[in-house]
Design a protein around this motif. Sequence first.
Motif, PDB file in Angstrom:
ATOM      1  N   CYS A 155      -6.090  12.201  -7.611  1.00 37.50           N
ATOM      2  CA  CYS A 155      -4.774  12.483  -8.177  1.00 37.50           C
ATOM      3  C   CYS A 155      -4.797  13.831  -8.890  1.00 37.50           C
ATOM      4  O   CYS A 155      -5.765  14.152  -9.567  1.00 37.50           O
ATOM      5  CB  CYS A 155      -4.413  11.371  -9.167  1.00 37.50           C
ATOM      6  SG  CYS A 155      -2.831  11.627  -9.966  1.00 37.50           S
ATOM      7  N   CYS A 159      -1.853  12.481 -16.545  1.00 38.88           N
ATOM      8  CA  CYS A 159      -1.248  11.540 -17.496  1.00 38.88           C
ATOM      9  C   CYS A 159      -2.264  11.296 -18.616  1.00 38.88           C
ATOM     10  O   CYS A 159      -3.440  11.016 -18.341  1.00 38.88           O
ATOM     11  CB  CYS A 159      -0.888  10.233 -16.805  1.00 38.88           C
ATOM     12  SG  CYS A 159       0.201  10.485 -15.389  1.00 38.88           S
ATOM     13  N   CYS A 162      -4.673   8.196 -18.821  1.00 39.67           N
ATOM     14  CA  CYS A 162      -5.354   7.777 -17.586  1.00 39.67           C
ATOM     15  C   CYS A 162      -6.594   8.626 -17.306  1.00 39.67           C
ATOM     16  O   CYS A 162      -6.560   9.852 -17.462  1.00 39.67           O
ATOM     17  CB  CYS A 162      -4.369   7.907 -16.426  1.00 39.67           C
ATOM     18  SG  CYS A 162      -5.078   7.494 -14.835  1.00 39.67           S
ATOM     19  N   GLN A 199      -3.351   6.875  -5.168  1.00 41.38           N
ATOM     20  CA  GLN A 199      -3.122   6.980  -6.628  1.00 41.38           C
ATOM     21  C   GLN A 199      -1.705   7.478  -6.845  1.00 41.38           C
ATOM     22  O   GLN A 199      -1.058   7.142  -7.820  1.00 41.38           O
ATOM     23  CB  GLN A 199      -4.109   7.961  -7.283  1.00 41.38           C
ATOM     24  CG  GLN A 199      -5.563   7.610  -7.117  1.00 41.38           C
ATOM     25  CD  GLN A 199      -5.922   6.265  -7.706  1.00 41.38           C
ATOM     26  OE1 GLN A 199      -5.210   5.732  -8.557  1.00 41.38           O
ATOM     27  NE2 GLN A 199      -7.008   5.702  -7.242  1.00 41.38           N
TER      28      GLN A 199
HETATM   29  S1  SF4 Z   1      -1.462   7.346 -14.045  1.00 48.29           S
HETATM   30 FE1  SF4 Z   1      -1.414   7.649 -11.816  1.00 48.29          FE
HETATM   31  S2  SF4 Z   1      -0.338   9.605 -11.580  1.00 48.29           S
HETATM   32 FE2  SF4 Z   1      -1.058   9.561 -13.723  1.00 48.29          FE
HETATM   33  S3  SF4 Z   1      -3.071  10.550 -13.695  1.00 48.29           S
HETATM   34 FE3  SF4 Z   1      -3.412   8.339 -13.457  1.00 48.29          FE
HETATM   35  S4  SF4 Z   1      -3.561   8.035 -11.243  1.00 48.29           S
HETATM   36 FE4  SF4 Z   1      -2.573  10.037 -11.569  1.00 48.29          FE
END
Ligand code: SF4
Length: 447
Positions: A155, A159, A162, A199
Motif C-alpha cells: 500500500c 494512514c 496503520c 490492501q
Molecule cells: S489502512 Fe489501508 S489504506 Fe491505510 S495505510 Fe493501512 S493498508 Fe494502506
Amino acid sequence: MASVSEPLAPIAPKVGFVSLGCPKALVDSERILTQLRVEGYAIVGGYREADVVVVNTCGFIEAAQQESLDAIGEALTENGKVIVTGCLGKREALIRERHPDVLAITGPHDYESVMRAVHAQFAPPPRNPYMDLIPASGVKLTPRHYAYLKISEGCNHKCSFCIIPKLRGPLVSRPIVEVLREAEALVRDGVKELLVVAQDTSAYGVDIHYAGNHWRGREYRTHMTDLCRALGELGVWVRLHYVYPYPHVSEVIPLMAEGKLLPYLDIPLQHANARILKAMRRPAASEKALQRIREWRRICPDLTIRSTFIVGFPGETEQEFEELLAFIKQAELDRVGCFAYSPVDTADANALPDWVPVEIAEERRRVFMETQAEISARRLRRFRGRELQVLVDSVADGAAVARSFADAPEIDGVVCIADAAKLKPGQFARVRVTGSDHYDLAAIPAA
Ligand code: SF4
C-alpha cells in the motif's frame, strides 16, 4: 491447522500449515500450499504427523500479534520444527525473543524464502503422478464455490494508525492479464463468487502506470474499472473489498447497476469528522462521502455498503464522536464494523496527544454498534417479501445457510432458508424473503 490433508507417495515430506490473518494473508497461504504441492510435499492436518510446520502470521494489531506468537508457541510445543512467515515475520527480533527455536522467519508474500526454508529441512521428493491432481487454480483454503482474488500487494498510503505499508511494503500490482487468467482458472474449477482483495483495491495499477494488455481480444488497462469490466464478463458473482474512497470509485457503480458486478462495496471510511480524518491521514470529509453515497444509490438503488470505523482515536472529542454517529445515521450504511482505537507498535498515531481512555473508547464503540444495529435492521427490512438470488454455503437438517449479494462470507450476515433439503452447497438458488432481524434474513425457496 489448515484442514488440507491428502495422501501422497510415502516418501513425500509432510508439511503442516497454520494460516492466520485477513483474506490477503489467506491468499499468501494458498500460494505457499500450492507451491508445496507442486513440488510434491504432502500437506497434513495435524502437528504430530507433520515433519515441519509453517505458520503464516498476522501483525496488524496487538491482539493479532499475540495470537500469532501463541500459534508459533503451540506449533513449537506440538511439533518442534517451525518456519514463520507473514506480516509478523517483519518483527523478527520480537519473534526470536519469545521463540528463539524457530527454524526460519520470513516476511509477508515472500514465497521463495518460505520454500527455501522448507528445502533446507527436506529436499522436495522426486516428481510423482499425484501432482497432476492439483487444480489449475492451485490449492484453495476457501470452500470450492468462492475464492479470494488478490490483485496487488502492499500500500502507498500512510494512514497514521496503520503499519501495513511498513509490513507489506509499497503497492505492487499484478498485471491485469495475470489476474484475469487466474480468475478464469478459478471459474473453470467451479468458483461461483470472486472476492477481489488488496490492501487498497482502488489504487490497482498506479505503480505500473495502468499498463494495458489484451484479453479475449480486447484491450484492458491495469486499473480497477477495467478489471471490473473484464471480471463482469465471467458470468459469476464479483464482489469488491477494501475500496479506498477515491472519486473514481463512482465509475464502477454503473457496472453494478447493469448486473456485471455485485452491487456491494466494502469501503472503509474510518471516521466522519474532518479533523480526525486529517489526523488519520485519510481523505474525504463526511459531506463529500454523503454526497457520493447518495449519488451511488441513485444510480444503483440496491447498493449495499460495508464500511469500518475507528472510535476513540487519539484526540477524538465527544462532539467529534457525535458527528460520526450523525453521519452513520444519515448515510444508512448496510454493514459496519467498528474498532475501539488500540495503539499498534511503531504506528505514527502513537505520537498524537490526548489519548482517549480505554473505557471511554469502548463505551463509544458500544453506542456506535447499538446505533448501527438499528440502521442495519431497518435496511434489511426492505428485502421482506422480495425474491433474491442466493449462493448456498451449507445445508444441514433440511435447512440451508446462504448469502445474497449483500453478504460477503465470514464478515456479513446470512440468509437462513427453511425447507431447503433439495439445495446443495455451492448452488445458486432463488428464494423468497420471509423475515429479517438485525443482520440476517429468513427465506424459503421461491416457488
Ligand atoms: S489502512 Fe489501508 S489504506 Fe491505510 S495505510 Fe493501512 S493498508 Fe494502506
